[in-house]
Structures are given as C-alpha cells and as structure tokens.
Scaffold this motif. Structure first.
Motif, PDB file in Angstrom:
ATOM      1  N   MET A 100     -36.354  61.996 -19.279  1.00  0.00           N
ATOM      2  CA  MET A 100     -37.374  62.071 -18.230  1.00  0.00           C
ATOM      3  C   MET A 100     -38.677  62.664 -18.772  1.00  0.00           C
ATOM      4  O   MET A 100     -39.768  62.227 -18.428  1.00  0.00           O
ATOM      5  CB  MET A 100     -36.850  62.872 -17.042  1.00  0.00           C
ATOM      6  N   LEU A 101     -38.541  63.663 -19.649  1.00  0.00           N
ATOM      7  CA  LEU A 101     -39.730  64.224 -20.266  1.00  0.00           C
ATOM      8  C   LEU A 101     -40.451  63.183 -21.120  1.00  0.00           C
ATOM      9  O   LEU A 101     -41.689  63.114 -21.126  1.00  0.00           O
ATOM     10  CB  LEU A 101     -39.361  65.439 -21.125  1.00  0.00           C
ATOM     11  N   ALA A 102     -39.676  62.368 -21.836  1.00  0.00           N
ATOM     12  CA  ALA A 102     -40.278  61.328 -22.677  1.00  0.00           C
ATOM     13  C   ALA A 102     -41.070  60.342 -21.825  1.00  0.00           C
ATOM     14  O   ALA A 102     -42.157  59.894 -22.217  1.00  0.00           O
ATOM     15  CB  ALA A 102     -39.196  60.606 -23.470  1.00  0.00           C
ATOM     16  N   LYS A 103     -40.545  60.013 -20.642  1.00  0.00           N
ATOM     17  CA  LYS A 103     -41.238  59.101 -19.738  1.00  0.00           C
ATOM     18  C   LYS A 103     -42.535  59.735 -19.230  1.00  0.00           C
ATOM     19  O   LYS A 103     -43.588  59.077 -19.169  1.00  0.00           O
ATOM     20  CB  LYS A 103     -40.321  58.745 -18.570  1.00  0.00           C
ATOM     21  N   ILE A 104     -42.460  61.014 -18.877  1.00  0.00           N
ATOM     22  CA  ILE A 104     -43.652  61.705 -18.386  1.00  0.00           C
ATOM     23  C   ILE A 104     -44.687  61.857 -19.497  1.00  0.00           C
ATOM     24  O   ILE A 104     -45.892  61.746 -19.259  1.00  0.00           O
ATOM     25  CB  ILE A 104     -43.259  63.071 -17.790  1.00  0.00           C
ATOM     26  N   VAL A 105     -44.225  62.081 -20.717  1.00  0.00           N
ATOM     27  CA  VAL A 105     -45.140  62.164 -21.854  1.00  0.00           C
ATOM     28  C   VAL A 105     -45.896  60.847 -22.026  1.00  0.00           C
ATOM     29  O   VAL A 105     -47.099  60.831 -22.285  1.00  0.00           O
ATOM     30  CB  VAL A 105     -44.375  62.524 -23.148  1.00  0.00           C
ATOM     31  N   SER A 106     -45.190  59.730 -21.842  1.00  0.00           N
ATOM     32  CA  SER A 106     -45.847  58.423 -21.968  1.00  0.00           C
ATOM     33  C   SER A 106     -46.896  58.209 -20.871  1.00  0.00           C
ATOM     34  O   SER A 106     -47.883  57.503 -21.082  1.00  0.00           O
ATOM     35  CB  SER A 106     -44.801  57.306 -21.927  1.00  0.00           C
ATOM     36  N   GLU A 107     -46.686  58.852 -19.709  1.00  0.00           N
ATOM     37  CA  GLU A 107     -47.635  58.723 -18.605  1.00  0.00           C
ATOM     38  C   GLU A 107     -48.816  59.690 -18.745  1.00  0.00           C
ATOM     39  O   GLU A 107     -49.953  59.332 -18.482  1.00  0.00           O
ATOM     40  CB  GLU A 107     -46.926  58.970 -17.271  1.00  0.00           C
ATOM     41  N   GLU A 108     -48.515  60.916 -19.163  1.00  0.00           N
ATOM     42  CA  GLU A 108     -49.542  61.956 -19.222  1.00  0.00           C
ATOM     43  C   GLU A 108     -50.264  62.008 -20.575  1.00  0.00           C
ATOM     44  O   GLU A 108     -51.357  62.564 -20.667  1.00  0.00           O
ATOM     45  CB  GLU A 108     -48.918  63.331 -18.938  1.00  0.00           C
ATOM     46  N   THR A 109     -49.643  61.470 -21.616  1.00  0.00           N
ATOM     47  CA  THR A 109     -50.170  61.472 -22.996  1.00  0.00           C
ATOM     48  C   THR A 109     -50.666  62.849 -23.442  1.00  0.00           C
ATOM     49  O   THR A 109     -51.825  63.005 -23.838  1.00  0.00           O
ATOM     50  CB  THR A 109     -51.295  60.429 -23.158  1.00  0.00           C
ATOM     51  N   PRO A 110     -49.810  63.862 -23.398  1.00  0.00           N
ATOM     52  CA  PRO A 110     -50.222  65.171 -23.915  1.00  0.00           C
ATOM     53  C   PRO A 110     -50.250  65.153 -25.448  1.00  0.00           C
ATOM     54  O   PRO A 110     -49.623  64.304 -26.088  1.00  0.00           O
ATOM     55  CB  PRO A 110     -49.127  66.107 -23.397  1.00  0.00           C
ATOM     56  N   ASP A 111     -50.970  66.108 -26.019  1.00  0.00           N
ATOM     57  CA  ASP A 111     -51.000  66.247 -27.475  1.00  0.00           C
ATOM     58  C   ASP A 111     -49.902  67.181 -27.964  1.00  0.00           C
ATOM     59  O   ASP A 111     -49.520  67.145 -29.128  1.00  0.00           O
ATOM     60  CB  ASP A 111     -52.363  66.797 -27.911  1.00  0.00           C
ATOM     61  N   LEU A 112     -49.425  68.039 -27.052  1.00  0.00           N
ATOM     62  CA  LEU A 112     -48.463  69.061 -27.428  1.00  0.00           C
ATOM     63  C   LEU A 112     -47.504  69.308 -26.275  1.00  0.00           C
ATOM     64  O   LEU A 112     -47.916  69.368 -25.117  1.00  0.00           O
ATOM     65  CB  LEU A 112     -49.210  70.360 -27.771  1.00  0.00           C
ATOM     66  N   VAL A 113     -46.215  69.421 -26.598  1.00  0.00           N
ATOM     67  CA  VAL A 113     -45.212  69.829 -25.610  1.00  0.00           C
ATOM     68  C   VAL A 113     -44.621  71.145 -26.100  1.00  0.00           C
ATOM     69  O   VAL A 113     -44.098  71.216 -27.218  1.00  0.00           O
ATOM     70  CB  VAL A 113     -44.097  68.780 -25.440  1.00  0.00           C
ATOM     71  N   VAL A 114     -44.746  72.191 -25.290  1.00  0.00           N
ATOM     72  CA  VAL A 114     -44.257  73.521 -25.661  1.00  0.00           C
ATOM     73  C   VAL A 114     -43.181  73.922 -24.665  1.00  0.00           C
ATOM     74  O   VAL A 114     -43.427  73.950 -23.452  1.00  0.00           O
ATOM     75  CB  VAL A 114     -45.398  74.564 -25.650  1.00  0.00           C
ATOM     76  N   LEU A 115     -41.990  74.234 -25.149  1.00  0.00           N
ATOM     77  CA  LEU A 115     -40.890  74.618 -24.257  1.00  0.00           C
ATOM     78  C   LEU A 115     -40.064  75.717 -24.888  1.00  0.00           C
ATOM     79  O   LEU A 115     -40.136  75.958 -26.098  1.00  0.00           O
ATOM     80  CB  LEU A 115     -40.022  73.411 -23.900  1.00  0.00           C
ATOM     81  N   GLY A 116     -39.293  76.404 -24.064  1.00  0.00           N
ATOM     82  CA  GLY A 116     -38.419  77.450 -24.570  1.00  0.00           C
ATOM     83  C   GLY A 116     -37.365  76.865 -25.496  1.00  0.00           C
ATOM     84  O   GLY A 116     -36.947  75.725 -25.336  1.00  0.00           O
TER      85      GLY A 116
END
Length: 249
Positions: A100-116
């Motif tokens: 689901m995150l991968a799908k949202i990344v494709s929609e939002e096109t962020p440069d960086l994903v930061v998570l715990g």
C-alpha cells in the motif's frame, strides 16, 4: 523535496501488555494507545529537514482503524503538513503495508520515505526493507545519523559490530533508530492547528491491495517469570550450576 512518513498506532510503551484469557492475542480493551516510538523519531527527523529548508513538504500516513486518526493528528501537531489515512479494521501484515505504501509513493512521488525501524507491537522490522524492494530504491536501515546534501544522502547505521556509514542517492528509504534524535512535544497551539489540517481517507481496495491474512496466530503467551538469583560460595559451585542446572556450558 517531499518526505513521506508512515506512522503506526500501537500500545503505549509505558503500558504493561496483557494477554487475553484464551491466549488468542493481546488485550486492547481500555488500553492507552500512542504513536510507535520509532515513528515519532521519523516524524521529528522529517520536520527537522523541513525546518532546515531541505524538505518542502512532510506527509504522514497511517493504516488502521478510525482511531488511527489520533496518531495522525499527533504527527500533524509535530509539524507534518498533511496526512493520509488508509482505513482498515483488520490485521495488516508488513507485506500488505509495504504494497500500500508503494502505491501511495507512486501517487505522491516523494523523494524520501522515513519510517521507524520497527513497531513495538510485532517487532517485525520488515516494512522498510520490503518497501525498498518493491520500489527498487536504495535503503539505509537502523540509522542514527543523517546528512543530506543535494541529491546525496550520508547515513550512519547501527549494526552488530558497531557503526557503518552508507551513501545513498535520492529517492531512498530510511528506517530510523533511537539515537537519531529526541522527538519534540507538540505545543498546544500546534495541537489546535492540527485539528484543521487535511487527512485524506483511502481504503486498501482503493490501492488495489489484497488484505487477506497470510499468517495465523496460533497462540499468544506471556514469557515465563524470571526466577530470583542465587549466591554461590565458590567458582567451582558456579561452574557446576551453569553446567548442570542452567545448561549454558
């Protein structure tokens, strides 16, 4: 630079976890919930990047029941610009979350994903790595230091043998460790402002992800209680007990 920060609603780390009487899971009735501590560090780092002028927008995202909005409001009060809530009442496994995150990344096109680096409820430590694999992005895991210059990232990772320095190129996935920063407390004015910030709602179906569980929990049990220590009169007695009672040598 746009930064996406996934956050998870978990049992507060100060709460003593109780197992259900039928051992089918953890008792969540009347239990205080809060943001996963590692995710708090991720939000703090993303907000600091924005304050430094490195990032232009911070987007918080959470997946879970309606109550997960409270966790997103906390992220917004800390400084996130907007939030996305994937509403789902059932259990979500790391692979489902990563898809689901991968799908949202494709929609939002962020440069960086930061998570715990992991959530304190299941301790899976899988989502960041799975997401990097699905996207084909570089990843820096267990980071305790971060430096971004232009399109290059330098991170210090905490590994079993000590510290490791890794260079990455944007876009990238980062999972954070405890020593990266000290999360701020949200001020009352920011908490009030967070109530008015946008939280977009989605469902797993909107993202085309099947949430049918692949794993089944057979039993949840508390660890055995630790026994009191024993004093020994000599090294020979100590060695004997370690060998014959503890079975460690």
């Amino acid at each position: 630079m746009k930064v996406l920060v996934p956050v998870k609603r978990v049992i507060d780390y100060n709460v003593k976890v109780r197992v259900k009487a039928d051992q089918s899971g953890v008792d969540l009735a009347n239990v205080k919930m809060s943001m996963n501590p590692f995710d708090e560090i991720a939000v703090e780092e993303a907000v600091r990047l924005k304050e430094a002028g490195t990032a232009t927008e911070v987007i918080a995202i959470s997946m879970g029941p309606e109550q997960s909005q409270e966790t997103l409001r906390t992220a917004l009060a800390m400084g996130a610009d907007r939030a996305i809530h994937v509403v789902h009442d059932g259990e979500l496994e790391p692979l489902m979350v990563a898809k689901m995150l991968a799908k949202i990344v494709s929609e939002e096109t962020p440069d960086l994903v930061v998570l715990g680096k992991q959530a304190i409820d299941d301790d899976a430590n899988q989502t960041g790595q799975l997401l990097a694999g699905l996207l084909g992005w570089g990843q820096g895991t267990f980071i305790s230091k971060l430096k971004i210059e232009g399109g290059a990232i330098s991170v210090t990772r905490e590994v079993d043998g000590g510290l490791e320095k890794v260079g990455l190129k944007l876009p990238a996935i980062l999972t954070v460790d405890l020593r990266l920063n000290e999360p701020r407390y949200a001020s009352l004015p920011n908490i009030m402002k967070a109530r008015k910030k946008e939280i977009a709602k989605k469902t797993p179906a909107d993202l085309g992800v099947d949430t049918t569980p692949r794993l089944k929990t057979l039993k949840v049990a508390e660890p055995p209680k630790r026994q009191g220590g024993k004093k020994v009169g000599s090294i020979a007695e100590l060695v004997d007990k370690l060998h014959n009672e503890a079975g460690v040598i």
